[in-house]
Design a protein around this motif. Sequence first.
Motif, PDB file in Angstrom:
ATOM      1  N   ASP A  53      14.158   1.295  -7.227  1.00  0.00           N
ATOM      2  CA  ASP A  53      14.884   2.183  -8.476  1.00  0.00           C
ATOM      3  C   ASP A  53      13.726   3.250  -8.892  1.00  0.00           C
ATOM      4  O   ASP A  53      14.079   4.156  -9.163  1.00  0.00           O
ATOM      5  CB  ASP A  53      15.550   1.524  -9.529  1.00  0.00           C
ATOM      6  N   ALA A  54      12.579   2.542  -9.233  1.00  0.00           N
ATOM      7  CA  ALA A  54      11.350   3.085  -9.972  1.00  0.00           C
ATOM      8  C   ALA A  54      10.702   4.189  -9.212  1.00  0.00           C
ATOM      9  O   ALA A  54      10.404   5.239  -9.550  1.00  0.00           O
ATOM     10  CB  ALA A  54      10.274   2.067 -10.455  1.00  0.00           C
ATOM     11  N   LEU A  55      10.594   3.967  -7.766  1.00  0.00           N
ATOM     12  CA  LEU A  55      10.006   4.942  -6.974  1.00  0.00           C
ATOM     13  C   LEU A  55      11.019   6.188  -7.027  1.00  0.00           C
ATOM     14  O   LEU A  55      10.599   7.374  -6.994  1.00  0.00           O
ATOM     15  CB  LEU A  55      10.126   4.464  -5.487  1.00  0.00           C
ATOM     16  N   GLU A  56      12.388   5.998  -6.863  1.00  0.00           N
ATOM     17  CA  GLU A  56      13.248   7.313  -6.755  1.00  0.00           C
ATOM     18  C   GLU A  56      13.256   7.834  -8.391  1.00  0.00           C
ATOM     19  O   GLU A  56      13.291   9.198  -8.473  1.00  0.00           O
ATOM     20  CB  GLU A  56      14.834   6.676  -6.659  1.00  0.00           C
ATOM     21  N   ARG A  57      13.258   7.078  -9.171  1.00  0.00           N
ATOM     22  CA  ARG A  57      12.932   7.877 -10.733  1.00  0.00           C
ATOM     23  C   ARG A  57      11.826   8.492 -10.572  1.00  0.00           C
ATOM     24  O   ARG A  57      11.721   9.698 -11.694  1.00  0.00           O
ATOM     25  CB  ARG A  57      12.950   6.691 -11.811  1.00  0.00           C
ATOM     26  N   ASP A  58      10.464   8.359  -9.932  1.00  0.00           N
ATOM     27  CA  ASP A  58       9.367   8.978  -9.889  1.00  0.00           C
ATOM     28  C   ASP A  58       9.632  10.161  -9.092  1.00  0.00           C
ATOM     29  O   ASP A  58       8.577  10.917  -8.811  1.00  0.00           O
ATOM     30  CB  ASP A  58       8.104   7.926  -9.901  1.00  0.00           C
ATOM     31  N   GLY A  59      10.568  10.263  -8.286  1.00  0.00           N
ATOM     32  CA  GLY A  59      10.597  11.435  -7.418  1.00  0.00           C
ATOM     33  C   GLY A  59      10.329  11.088  -5.880  1.00  0.00           C
ATOM     34  O   GLY A  59      10.517  12.026  -5.028  1.00  0.00           O
ATOM     35  N   ARG A  93       4.068  10.950  -8.897  1.00  0.00           N
ATOM     36  CA  ARG A  93       3.751  11.021 -10.335  1.00  0.00           C
ATOM     37  C   ARG A  93       2.572  12.304 -10.592  1.00  0.00           C
ATOM     38  O   ARG A  93       2.597  12.976 -11.536  1.00  0.00           O
ATOM     39  CB  ARG A  93       2.866   9.835 -10.920  1.00  0.00           C
ATOM     40  N   PHE A  94       1.594  12.199  -9.697  1.00  0.00           N
ATOM     41  CA  PHE A  94       0.691  13.380  -9.587  1.00  0.00           C
ATOM     42  C   PHE A  94       1.190  14.731  -9.411  1.00  0.00           C
ATOM     43  O   PHE A  94       0.754  15.808  -9.898  1.00  0.00           O
ATOM     44  CB  PHE A  94      -0.719  13.207  -8.717  1.00  0.00           C
ATOM     45  N   GLY A  95       2.317  14.813  -8.874  1.00  0.00           N
ATOM     46  CA  GLY A  95       2.923  16.001  -8.350  1.00  0.00           C
ATOM     47  C   GLY A  95       3.304  16.308  -6.999  1.00  0.00           C
ATOM     48  O   GLY A  95       3.859  17.354  -6.620  1.00  0.00           O
ATOM     49  N   SER A  96       3.003  15.561  -6.125  1.00  0.00           N
ATOM     50  CA  SER A  96       3.148  15.692  -4.589  1.00  0.00           C
ATOM     51  C   SER A  96       4.773  15.394  -4.414  1.00  0.00           C
ATOM     52  O   SER A  96       5.441  14.760  -5.014  1.00  0.00           O
ATOM     53  CB  SER A  96       2.619  14.902  -3.781  1.00  0.00           C
ATOM     54  N   ILE A 109       0.724  -1.219   0.014  1.00  0.00           N
ATOM     55  CA  ILE A 109      -0.129   0.068  -0.004  1.00  0.00           C
ATOM     56  C   ILE A 109       0.928   1.299   0.036  1.00  0.00           C
ATOM     57  O   ILE A 109       0.640   2.173  -1.003  1.00  0.00           O
ATOM     58  CB  ILE A 109      -0.930   0.042   1.168  1.00  0.00           C
ATOM     59  N   GLY A 110       1.726   1.319   0.864  1.00  0.00           N
ATOM     60  CA  GLY A 110       2.652   2.343   0.883  1.00  0.00           C
ATOM     61  C   GLY A 110       3.321   2.701  -0.527  1.00  0.00           C
ATOM     62  O   GLY A 110       3.519   3.929  -0.752  1.00  0.00           O
ATOM     63  N   CYS A 111       4.075   1.433  -0.976  1.00  0.00           N
ATOM     64  CA  CYS A 111       4.804   2.033  -2.217  1.00  0.00           C
ATOM     65  C   CYS A 111       3.812   2.359  -3.293  1.00  0.00           C
ATOM     66  O   CYS A 111       4.356   3.173  -4.229  1.00  0.00           O
ATOM     67  CB  CYS A 111       5.423   0.654  -2.549  1.00  0.00           C
ATOM     68  N   GLU A 112       2.421   1.806  -3.505  1.00  0.00           N
ATOM     69  CA  GLU A 112       1.922   1.989  -4.596  1.00  0.00           C
ATOM     70  C   GLU A 112       1.255   3.408  -4.510  1.00  0.00           C
ATOM     71  O   GLU A 112       1.410   4.000  -5.567  1.00  0.00           O
ATOM     72  CB  GLU A 112       0.337   1.098  -4.688  1.00  0.00           C
ATOM     73  N   LEU A 113       0.930   3.853  -3.487  1.00  0.00           N
ATOM     74  CA  LEU A 113       0.309   5.157  -3.012  1.00  0.00           C
ATOM     75  C   LEU A 113       1.386   6.205  -3.058  1.00  0.00           C
ATOM     76  O   LEU A 113       1.287   7.362  -3.779  1.00  0.00           O
ATOM     77  CB  LEU A 113      -0.549   5.193  -1.956  1.00  0.00           C
ATOM     78  N   ALA A 114       2.898   6.020  -2.623  1.00  0.00           N
ATOM     79  CA  ALA A 114       3.766   7.079  -2.891  1.00  0.00           C
ATOM     80  C   ALA A 114       4.139   7.175  -4.257  1.00  0.00           C
ATOM     81  O   ALA A 114       4.350   8.372  -4.652  1.00  0.00           O
ATOM     82  CB  ALA A 114       4.948   6.307  -1.920  1.00  0.00           C
TER      83      ALA A 114
END
Length: 663
Positions: A397-403, A369-372, A359-364
């Motif tokens: 790695d993917a989470l960090e690429r998305d900010g 990606r929405f801009g938060s 849940i934490g990873c999906e919503l983070a």
Amino acid sequence: MADDDELDSIVMRLEQGLEVKDRRYRLKSYKNCFVGSDAVALMMSSGITNTEEDAVLLGNVLLDAGYIAHVLREHRFENKRLFYRFTKHEDHGAPASDASSWAAFLGSMNETDTDSDYARADQRRRSSVQASLDLETASQLSPMDTHNLALLSKVHPADWKNPEPKKAYDLVVIGAGAGGLVSAAGAAGTGAKVALIEARLMGGDCLNVGCVPSKALLHAAAVVAQMRNTKELADLGISVSGTVDVDFGKVMERMRRLRAEIADNDSAQRFTQKLGVNVYLGRAKFTGKREVVVNDDVHLKFQKCVIATGGSPRLPAIDGLSDAYQAQNPEHPLILTNESIFNLTELPARLGVIGAGPIGCELAQAFARFGSEVQLFARSGHVLAKEDQDAAQLVEDALERDGVELILDVTAYTRVHCDDKSVHVTVTRKDEPDHPVTYSFSQLLVAAGRRPNVGALDLDKAGVAFDDSRGVHVNDRLQTSNDRVYAVGDVCSPVQFTHASDFMARMVVRNCLFFGKAKFSQLIIPWCTYTSPEVAHVGLSRRVLDEEGKEYDVYEKPLAENDRAIVEGQTRGFVRILCKKHTDKIIGATIVAAHAGDLISEVTQAMQTNTGLGKLAAVIHPYPTQADAIRACGDLYNKTRLTTSVRKVLRNVIKVQRSGTRR
């Protein structure tokens, strides 16, 4: 008296100085409003008028001239917390409504009602218990727009009348989430007399605050990420002019609309009229080993019972967290869980996330990606602690690429506290244990696990053993210490997935009504985390096998070697299949891919039917597909069978064929 030009000028100044936004009172929503008392204060502070009396008089001049209006046309302009609009917003500002009983039920209230008015309102309520329950249920959803009214009308109708109970039921099901719905539908389909009890929203977490709304958000977030990936688009020969803007309010509105549409399948009406189930809306408690009571007044006797009350978000024991969560403003909560995050209509500027599970990873990832601005906290050192570390690393790695900023070295959460507009999280980190650091957020999502819903059922009276952490205690046939009572889903299961609850329920119907002997330990349950890329898993993992010291064989195909993944630029991932040592018996698999959740089912089916990996090599797959990587793993196994002796035999066969040709 001011002329039209003067009134135009005054209105312009008010528009510039007042906060115009969607506002909510009790359970009704109004669009594009300002508050009467705010307008009076602005007129006096800006010198438009000198006194409160003059401000109220001028407000009524503007009202009579058609510049402003009360949202329901029920009040003159007053120095009170009443909602008004500039009339140019009227076409878009009608109060939320729906042709359902909920609209009528909530329509008895307006923004001037007092608590005593509220307590006396609406004689249609069945009882004080049910009235309280209805309003508590509705308050879980926000905003109360057309879509949420439509949802409520299906999964908790306001005018619902509980049926007269039968003398006894073959099966009483407590809880109408995935496990309860499947139990009730399955039993009713065999001709059993079934009662289904739900205190809150039919459909449970999956429909209302889980699978359905989260996947709607994740899809929108994935589209945003794809459109903003200018490097990949350029490689495809595509350019996007201008910026890619996200209207978060519309993203959430779409989610609410789709959720309401999907709710038909879980509706009270469908279960009553089409499936023949007696649906009771209310709180259930056991009064004995073969009886439950609904709302303290309707007694239901049963031959067998299924507890399917699910789970709730768990608040970890962090100083200040529970108190801040309980004390926060429900109209604008600063501390969110999966039960409240889908009520948002505005994107948090800064979002903190405690918990790096699915849940934490999906919503983070979605909110980044929405801009938060998103910071994700965990104590495990990496995300998705139940997955193999190399699979989890691809998600990191993917989470960090998305900010997303990952703070995974937390040694302790010291404190959580809130002020009027922010929530503050103080932690200590591994490298600096003596120097706590405080992070501040617009809102905080707590995704640190779940707890079973067992506390309000009076399970002791039924002789059902339970505890607050494990939930209801069951044996391998999902039977409790009361042999007439069974349990399914999150209230008793170590694996908390909708599809697991579904198949537990199917098993329980056989076991409790038809002398079945199906065992939970025999279920092969896959799971998937819906990040980008997805991580899907079934059976045992390398991590578990290594910890247990067991030998196994690994057959792995990187997506960088899969033609479909290459042409679509989705090469970060792999298909890994584990087999019992020196055999092709599949004992587990992990897939990291864009659609890993779809791919894992082929492996799950092979395990379920005891199909060996070698046989999967003979399954023809369309070309090109990412699923072909599964077949390729089968090829890898078959190559291990080509030992030196086998190769020698094959060479001799070929020689014989050659000599026969020469003759």
